[in-house]
Design a protein around this motif. Structure first.
Motif, PDB file in Angstrom:
ATOM      1  N   THR B  41       1.989   1.241  -3.996  1.00 45.50           N
ATOM      2  CA  THR B  41       2.619   1.988  -2.800  1.00 45.50           C
ATOM      3  C   THR B  41       3.143   0.918  -1.931  1.00 45.50           C
ATOM      4  O   THR B  41       4.261   1.065  -1.166  1.00 45.50           O
ATOM      5  CB  THR B  41       1.713   2.731  -2.154  1.00 45.50           C
ATOM      6  N   ALA B  42       2.423  -0.490  -1.753  1.00 45.21           N
ATOM      7  CA  ALA B  42       3.037  -1.532  -0.918  1.00 45.21           C
ATOM      8  C   ALA B  42       4.437  -2.003  -1.343  1.00 45.21           C
ATOM      9  O   ALA B  42       5.321  -2.339  -0.503  1.00 45.21           O
ATOM     10  CB  ALA B  42       1.933  -2.588  -0.934  1.00 45.21           C
ATOM     11  N   SER B  45       7.291  -0.168  -0.374  1.00 45.37           N
ATOM     12  CA  SER B  45       7.738  -0.399   1.018  1.00 45.37           C
ATOM     13  C   SER B  45       8.689  -1.557   0.965  1.00 45.37           C
ATOM     14  O   SER B  45       9.753  -1.423   1.623  1.00 45.37           O
ATOM     15  CB  SER B  45       6.676  -0.505   2.011  1.00 45.37           C
ATOM     16  N   LEU B  62       2.606  -9.397  -0.338  1.00 44.22           N
ATOM     17  CA  LEU B  62       2.220  -8.173  -1.462  1.00 44.22           C
ATOM     18  C   LEU B  62       0.690  -8.669  -2.037  1.00 44.22           C
ATOM     19  O   LEU B  62      -0.042  -7.928  -2.244  1.00 44.22           O
ATOM     20  CB  LEU B  62       3.270  -7.875  -2.545  1.00 44.22           C
ATOM     21  N   ILE B  65      -1.798  -8.083   0.568  1.00 44.17           N
ATOM     22  CA  ILE B  65      -2.082  -6.764   0.858  1.00 44.17           C
ATOM     23  C   ILE B  65      -3.297  -6.254  -0.465  1.00 44.17           C
ATOM     24  O   ILE B  65      -4.346  -5.760  -0.174  1.00 44.17           O
ATOM     25  CB  ILE B  65      -0.979  -5.730   0.868  1.00 44.17           C
ATOM     26  N   PRO B 165      -1.618   1.101   2.836  1.00 44.31           N
ATOM     27  CA  PRO B 165      -0.622  -0.124   2.283  1.00 44.31           C
ATOM     28  C   PRO B 165       0.745  -0.098   2.389  1.00 44.31           C
ATOM     29  O   PRO B 165       1.159  -0.899   2.872  1.00 44.31           O
ATOM     30  CB  PRO B 165      -1.082  -0.206   0.789  1.00 44.31           C
ATOM     31  N   PRO B 166       1.377   1.259   2.369  1.00 42.44           N
ATOM     32  CA  PRO B 166       2.890   1.218   2.522  1.00 42.44           C
ATOM     33  C   PRO B 166       3.255   0.981   3.941  1.00 42.44           C
ATOM     34  O   PRO B 166       4.294   0.426   4.265  1.00 42.44           O
ATOM     35  CB  PRO B 166       3.320   2.726   2.366  1.00 42.44           C
ATOM     36  N   ALA B 169       2.906  -2.898   4.433  1.00 48.35           N
ATOM     37  CA  ALA B 169       3.899  -3.528   3.846  1.00 48.35           C
ATOM     38  C   ALA B 169       4.978  -3.497   4.526  1.00 48.35           C
ATOM     39  O   ALA B 169       6.153  -4.275   4.726  1.00 48.35           O
ATOM     40  CB  ALA B 169       4.150  -3.170   2.382  1.00 48.35           C
ATOM     41  N   SER B 181       7.681   4.508   6.572  1.00 51.65           N
ATOM     42  CA  SER B 181       6.345   4.371   6.090  1.00 51.65           C
ATOM     43  C   SER B 181       5.217   5.372   6.534  1.00 51.65           C
ATOM     44  O   SER B 181       4.452   5.571   5.849  1.00 51.65           O
ATOM     45  CB  SER B 181       5.916   3.041   6.547  1.00 51.65           C
TER      46      SER B 181
END
Lengths: 58, 320
Positions: B41-42, B45, B62, B65, B165-166, B169, B181
């Motif tokens: 998911t990150a 983004s 990344l 995260i 997380p998105p 990011a 996001s």
């Protein structure tokens, strides 16, 4: 929970083979993590500076 | 026995024995399967965000995260060891199984939490680092320590941590929090309750034994089925929403409609089939498909960017 082995005045705490093997594996993992961290800080520093190194006043 | 020897014997008895934790136990503390969801998911983004970080810096961000998410998993396992010990699904986790001491799990989780937040701040920006710190705090303190043992809405509100997380990011890539996001966060937020409650319908006994007030126990399986259906209906429009805020293209829209309808079909089946093995099978089917559903949506968003399929709409102007 692992039992503490009886103390020997000369030898101190004696680890079993399994405990020694796992401790070595943890030590290797910590060494790898530290090395990766060094590489990451190096890369982040270089790529954050980017072309600014060349553009700085001399 | 002399006093010195007596004191030494007492000290030895009070100390835990030499650690039996293996490297794989510390990796298990990071909840790798949850981490994979965070990474995908990150990553979406990072791929979808305009302009953004240099790819190397984005990769490091990344990693930060992912490690932050893993750290909150380790702290969750430290706090919840008593609950995990009495649930069949979690009894073999490193802390309840005795392979990792609670102190080791706490130190490991705290070190990675602080390290990942600082590293993200240095690599990307402090807005992203602050959002990551908030996410870890929300998961560990608000969800794990407070909501989980107190209210059947635990996974609804706590789901925000898994949905963030998105946005972290996006903030890392752009320095701001975009509508795009926020839509991705809302999508994961609305997906979490039906996903988790489907599992609860199968593992209800586990949660009852642990004294966790899941909706299946406090309101019963029928009300849980109704809530699953309601959240699934709310999820359907959010699944296609990325196609209208400048994220998804025609391929995404088509996939989102197909998997969204299948999700809804399975939720209706869970609502209607309430007895016996068929009911368990329906709940298990929804749980399994919910993972495919979310991964499919985010994979397609990434794939569209990589092969150059343009979004259906431009970015929404004037939002933050």
């Amino acid at each position: 929970m692992a039992m503490v082995e009886p103390h020997d005045e000369d030898k101190g705490l004696v680890l079993t083979e399994e405990q020694l093997r796992r401790r070595k594996a943890r030590n290797v993992a910590i060494a790898v993590a530290l090395f990766v961290l060094v590489v990451l800080f190096y890369l982040v520093t270089v790529f954050k500076m980017g072309g600014n190194v060349a553009n700085r006043p001399l | 026995m002399s006093m010195i020897e007596e004191n030494r014997a007492q000290a030895s008895a009070a100390l835990p024995g030499p650690s039996l934790a293996g490297v794989e136990d510390f990796l298990a503390l990071l909840k790798p399967r949850v981490m994979s969801l965070v990474v995908i998911t990150a990553l979406t983004s990072f791929v979808a965000a305009p302009a953004g970080l240099h790819p190397v810096l984005a990769a490091v961000a990344l990693l930060c995260i992912a490690v932050g998410a893993g750290a909150s998993g380790a702290l969750n396992m430290w706090w919840d060891a008593d609950i995990d010990a009495v649930m069949s699904r979690t009894a073999n986790r490193p802390v309840p199984a005795g392979r990792v001491t609670p102190g080791e799990a706490l130190a490991f989780g705290m070190t990675l939490s602080v390290g990942s937040v600082l590293m993200l701040g240095l690599t990307a920006n402090w807005l992203a680092a602050g959002l990551l710190a908030f996410t870890i705090f929300f998961y560990v303190v608000v969800y794990t320590m407070w909501l989980k043992r107190w209210t059947p809405q635990n996974i609804v509100i706590g789901g925000l941590a898994g949905a963030m997380p998105p946005m972290v990011a996006w903030a890392a890539a752009t320095g701001t929090v975009g509508l795009e996001s926020a839509v991705l966060v809302a999508l994961i937020f609305m997906w979490t309750p039906p996903h988790f409650w489907a599992l609860c319908l199968i593992k209800s006994d586990d949660y009852a034994r642990a004294g966790v007030p899941m909706l299946t126990i406090t309101a019963g399986p029928d009300e849980t089925r109704r809530q699953i259906l309601l959240y699934s209906i709310a999820l359907a429009p959010l699944g296609v929403a990325p196609a209208f805020v400048g994220l998804g293209g025609p391929l995404y829209l088509a996939v989102a409609i197909v998997v969204g309808l299948e999700f809804l079909r399975r939720a209706v089946k869970v609502y209607r089939v309430r007895e016996g093995d068929a009911a368990r099978k329906a709940a298990g089917g929804l749980f399994g498909f919910s993972l495919i559903h979310l991964f499919a949506l985010f994979f397609v968003l990434i794939a569209e960017k990589l092969v150059g399929i343009a979004p259906l709409t431009g970015p929404v102007p004037g939002w933050m």
